[in-house]
Write a protein that holds these residues in place. Sequence first.
Motif, PDB file in Angstrom:
ATOM      1  N   UNK A  16       0.825  -1.207   0.000  1.00 26.50           N
ATOM      2  CA  UNK A  16       0.000   0.000   0.000  1.00 26.50           C
ATOM      3  C   UNK A  16       0.863   1.262   0.000  1.00 26.50           C
ATOM      4  N   UNK A  17       2.013   1.182   0.652  1.00 28.28           N
ATOM      5  CA  UNK A  17       2.872   2.360   0.767  1.00 28.28           C
ATOM      6  C   UNK A  17       3.589   2.681  -0.544  1.00 28.28           C
ATOM      7  N   UNK A  18       3.684   1.709  -1.446  1.00 26.72           N
ATOM      8  CA  UNK A  18       4.378   1.922  -2.722  1.00 26.72           C
ATOM      9  C   UNK A  18       3.424   2.092  -3.898  1.00 26.72           C
ATOM     10  N   UNK A  19       2.128   1.953  -3.656  1.00 24.71           N
ATOM     11  CA  UNK A  19       1.159   1.950  -4.754  1.00 24.71           C
ATOM     12  C   UNK A  19       0.948   3.345  -5.333  1.00 24.71           C
ATOM     13  N   UNK A  20       0.779   3.409  -6.648  1.00 26.32           N
ATOM     14  CA  UNK A  20       0.408   4.653  -7.325  1.00 26.32           C
ATOM     15  C   UNK A  20      -1.102   4.754  -7.486  1.00 26.32           C
ATOM     16  N   UNK A  21      -1.761   3.601  -7.457  1.00 23.51           N
ATOM     17  CA  UNK A  21      -3.218   3.550  -7.542  1.00 23.51           C
ATOM     18  C   UNK A  21      -3.665   2.213  -6.952  1.00 23.51           C
ATOM     19  N   UNK A  22      -4.824   2.194  -6.329  1.00 25.47           N
ATOM     20  CA  UNK A  22      -5.332   0.974  -5.696  1.00 25.47           C
ATOM     21  C   UNK A  22      -6.700   0.644  -6.274  1.00 25.47           C
ATOM     22  N   UNK A  23      -6.862  -0.601  -6.724  1.00 23.16           N
ATOM     23  CA  UNK A  23      -8.159  -1.102  -7.165  1.00 23.16           C
ATOM     24  C   UNK A  23      -8.648  -2.110  -6.136  1.00 23.16           C
ATOM     25  N   UNK A  24      -9.758  -1.807  -5.511  1.00 24.40           N
ATOM     26  CA  UNK A  24     -10.354  -2.689  -4.512  1.00 24.40           C
ATOM     27  C   UNK A  24     -11.553  -3.369  -5.166  1.00 24.40           C
ATOM     28  N   UNK A  25     -11.394  -4.660  -5.515  1.00 23.10           N
ATOM     29  CA  UNK A  25     -12.449  -5.375  -6.232  1.00 23.10           C
ATOM     30  C   UNK A  25     -13.307  -6.183  -5.275  1.00 23.10           C
ATOM     31  N   UNK A  26     -14.617  -6.029  -5.406  1.00 22.13           N
ATOM     32  CA  UNK A  26     -15.562  -6.741  -4.548  1.00 22.13           C
ATOM     33  C   UNK A  26     -16.676  -7.330  -5.407  1.00 22.13           C
ATOM     34  N   UNK A  27     -17.474  -8.185  -4.794  1.00 23.33           N
ATOM     35  CA  UNK A  27     -18.657  -8.722  -5.455  1.00 23.33           C
ATOM     36  C   UNK A  27     -19.867  -7.864  -5.088  1.00 23.33           C
ATOM     37  N   UNK A  28     -20.936  -7.929  -5.873  1.00 29.06           N
ATOM     38  CA  UNK A  28     -22.084  -7.035  -5.656  1.00 29.06           C
ATOM     39  C   UNK A  28     -22.959  -7.454  -4.475  1.00 29.06           C
ATOM     40  N   UNK A  29     -22.398  -7.326  -3.296  1.00 30.39           N
ATOM     41  CA  UNK A  29     -23.138  -7.611  -2.073  1.00 30.39           C
ATOM     42  C   UNK A  29     -22.620  -6.693  -0.975  1.00 30.39           C
ATOM     43  N   UNK A  30     -23.404  -6.518   0.069  1.00 27.91           N
ATOM     44  CA  UNK A  30     -23.008  -5.584   1.121  1.00 27.91           C
ATOM     45  C   UNK A  30     -21.684  -6.031   1.731  1.00 27.91           C
ATOM     46  N   UNK A  31     -20.875  -5.088   2.211  1.00 27.58           N
ATOM     47  CA  UNK A  31     -19.546  -5.428   2.736  1.00 27.58           C
ATOM     48  C   UNK A  31     -19.609  -6.432   3.875  1.00 27.58           C
ATOM     49  N   UNK A  32     -18.708  -7.420   3.803  1.00 29.23           N
ATOM     50  CA  UNK A  32     -18.585  -8.395   4.870  1.00 29.23           C
ATOM     51  C   UNK A  32     -17.386  -8.074   5.742  1.00 29.23           C
ATOM     52  N   UNK A  33     -17.044  -8.999   6.632  1.00 27.86           N
ATOM     53  CA  UNK A  33     -15.937  -8.773   7.566  1.00 27.86           C
ATOM     54  C   UNK A  33     -14.613  -8.587   6.828  1.00 27.86           C
ATOM     55  N   UNK A  34     -14.386  -9.405   5.782  1.00 29.61           N
ATOM     56  CA  UNK A  34     -13.140  -9.291   5.021  1.00 29.61           C
ATOM     57  C   UNK A  34     -13.032  -7.962   4.301  1.00 29.61           C
ATOM     58  N   UNK A  35     -14.149  -7.495   3.736  1.00 29.68           N
ATOM     59  CA  UNK A  35     -14.152  -6.212   3.033  1.00 29.68           C
ATOM     60  C   UNK A  35     -13.869  -5.064   4.006  1.00 29.68           C
ATOM     61  N   UNK A  36     -14.488  -5.137   5.177  1.00 29.38           N
ATOM     62  CA  UNK A  36     -14.275  -4.101   6.190  1.00 29.38           C
ATOM     63  C   UNK A  36     -12.826  -4.089   6.656  1.00 29.38           C
ATOM     64  N   UNK A  37     -12.232  -5.274   6.761  1.00 30.29           N
ATOM     65  CA  UNK A  37     -10.825  -5.379   7.166  1.00 30.29           C
ATOM     66  C   UNK A  37      -9.931  -4.649   6.169  1.00 30.29           C
ATOM     67  N   UNK A  38     -10.186  -4.863   4.872  1.00 31.14           N
ATOM     68  CA  UNK A  38      -9.376  -4.214   3.835  1.00 31.14           C
ATOM     69  C   UNK A  38      -9.582  -2.701   3.858  1.00 31.14           C
ATOM     70  N   UNK A  39     -10.810  -2.272   4.059  1.00 27.99           N
ATOM     71  CA  UNK A  39     -11.082  -0.835   4.125  1.00 27.99           C
ATOM     72  C   UNK A  39     -10.333  -0.201   5.295  1.00 27.99           C
ATOM     73  N   UNK A  40     -10.243  -0.916   6.402  1.00 27.49           N
ATOM     74  CA  UNK A  40      -9.475  -0.407   7.539  1.00 27.49           C
ATOM     75  C   UNK A  40      -7.995  -0.291   7.192  1.00 27.49           C
ATOM     76  N   UNK A  41      -7.481  -1.238   6.394  1.00 29.03           N
ATOM     77  CA  UNK A  41      -6.092  -1.137   5.934  1.00 29.03           C
ATOM     78  C   UNK A  41      -5.902   0.117   5.076  1.00 29.03           C
ATOM     79  N   UNK A  42      -6.882   0.392   4.225  1.00 23.27           N
ATOM     80  CA  UNK A  42      -6.803   1.580   3.375  1.00 23.27           C
ATOM     81  C   UNK A  42      -6.796   2.851   4.222  1.00 23.27           C
ATOM     82  N   UNK A  43      -7.591   2.861   5.265  1.00 24.40           N
ATOM     83  CA  UNK A  43      -7.638   4.031   6.148  1.00 24.40           C
ATOM     84  C   UNK A  43      -6.306   4.250   6.855  1.00 24.40           C
TER      85      UNK A  43
END
Length: 229
Positions: A16-43
């Motif tokens: 994340x510290x070296x990225x020039x752009x980040x694509x966060x790919x998900x499936x069309x459903x409400x965020x689950x625990x794994x998705x929330x975990x990744x979002x916290x990493x982004x924060x």
Amino acid sequence: MHQLGAFMVSEAREALQDADIILFMVEPQVPGAGDTFIINLLRQSEKACPVILVINKIDLIKKTDLLPVIDEYGKLYCFDSIVPLSAFNPDDLKILINMVEEKLPYGPQYYPDDVLTDQHERFVVAEIIREKIMEATKDEVPHSVAVEIVKWEEREDGLISVSVNIFVERQGQKGIIIGDGGKRLKAIGAAARAEIESFLGRRVFMELWVKVKEDWRSDERTLKELGLR
């Protein structure tokens, strides 16, 4: 979390510290625990770069069901862009590629045009085999499959002879990969060999062996042997 999972999270944090752009790919459903975990990493990331939310597989849901998904993700993180798409639709992919190109910063060309990857050929071959396993087994086998190249012989006639160990954690997973009468393993080998020969530009003879190594993702020694630590 098993040791492999912890290692992958650590690698993701560094990336994340070296990225020039980040694509966060998900499936069309409400965020689950794994998705929330990744979002916290982004924060937590100190690197300020564009983050695009890519909602894939929209061909599997109704348009009216997509809006609540977009709304829920929008509440969790301020994405630079949100792109709903179907990976089967070339027009959707073109839109995403154009968006990425627009947001990427200009920089030097680090590799010649004909260099596809900086990874060793054996690594790419192992990844191709693993990809074909995942495609053939879909949800039947979780991400507990490891591929090890145990022999790589380049013969004088131009043929490359490769022997491969496929590790799983459970006996039942071994049966799933092998399939009835070995049919699935044979199909995996044929699909992998075709892509590997195209990648290497040479004929390939390949042997695949499926072995059970219980809880290998939590075994430090095994992870090091597989080059995953």
